[in-house]
Design a protein around this motif. Sequence first.
Motif, short mmCIF file in Angstrom:
data_model
loop_
_atom_site.label_atom_id
_atom_site.label_comp_id
_atom_site.label_asym_id
_atom_site.label_seq_id
_atom_site.Cartn_x
_atom_site.Cartn_y
_atom_site.Cartn_z
N GLY A 60 1.13 17.42 -2.72
CA GLY A 60 -0.16 16.79 -2.99
C GLY A 60 0.02 15.41 -3.59
O GLY A 60 -0.72 14.47 -3.27
N ALA A 61 0.99 15.25 -4.48
CA ALA A 61 1.26 13.94 -5.07
C ALA A 61 1.73 12.96 -4.00
O ALA A 61 1.29 11.80 -3.98
CB ALA A 61 2.31 14.06 -6.18
N LEU A 62 2.60 13.41 -3.10
CA LEU A 62 3.05 12.56 -2.00
C LEU A 62 1.89 12.19 -1.10
O LEU A 62 1.78 11.04 -0.65
CB LEU A 62 4.16 13.27 -1.21
N LEU A 63 1.02 13.13 -0.83
CA LEU A 63 -0.17 12.88 -0.02
C LEU A 63 -1.03 11.78 -0.64
O LEU A 63 -1.49 10.86 0.05
CB LEU A 63 -0.97 14.17 0.14
N LEU A 67 -1.76 8.08 0.98
CA LEU A 67 -3.16 7.72 1.21
C LEU A 67 -3.52 6.45 0.44
O LEU A 67 -4.17 5.55 1.01
CB LEU A 67 -4.05 8.89 0.77
N ALA A 68 -3.10 6.35 -0.80
CA ALA A 68 -3.40 5.15 -1.60
C ALA A 68 -2.72 3.92 -1.01
O ALA A 68 -3.34 2.84 -0.94
CB ALA A 68 -2.95 5.37 -3.04
N ALA A 82 -1.92 -0.29 9.07
CA ALA A 82 -1.37 0.65 8.09
C ALA A 82 -2.06 2.01 8.15
O ALA A 82 -1.52 3.01 7.67
CB ALA A 82 -1.48 0.07 6.69
N LEU A 83 -3.25 2.05 8.74
CA LEU A 83 -3.96 3.32 8.87
C LEU A 83 -3.27 4.26 9.86
O LEU A 83 -3.34 5.48 9.70
CB LEU A 83 -5.41 3.09 9.30
#
Length: 193
Positions: A60-63, A67-68, A82-83
């Motif tokens: 979840g932290a990697l996600l 995303l950020a 980048a999207l």
Amino acid sequence: MTMTIPADSTDPKPQPTTDVLDAGTYPRLKEPHSPNRLELDGRWHQISKNYVIVQFISEGALLLVVLAAALVLWLGFGQWWALIPGVIIVVALLWTLIILPRQARAYGYMLREDDIVFRRGILWQRMVAVPYGRMQLVDVTHGPLDRGFGIAQLKLVTAAASSGATIPGLTQAGAEQLRDTLIAVAESRRTGL
């Protein structure tokens, strides 16, 4: 389940004495339903339920980081491209998080007379049997997040790199007990060679 080595060196089979290895683990191993699956006689031991929580937190932290980063590049610098990798990575991580509980229930290990068998995988299954007498190193590791949730990882190393195994998500007490048992059994087997 704590194992002890009998005094009689002709029968170095581990003998169960307590339930340390099964404390806080899943109740039963998820096995494939195929009639072509490999059947083994013995008792499968599971990994800790806390393994799923630790994996959810780390994945979840990697996600959130991916995303950020994609949003900062897109909104802050106008880099719409980048999207594309961001969405691909986010979808892959979400899929990993969805199958994680089922995948964790497919991890298991079995202590047999001559070896320890480790299995993992749902679609692509892997079973590794490591003979006690061929073990060179039994390593227990745990990071800060693992320590916080009381789990550890046990790694078995042999002379052949492909025959080692890593068992993640063991309770710390279970990992230490399993390490001590494997070392004792491996020593008795090597002296008998």
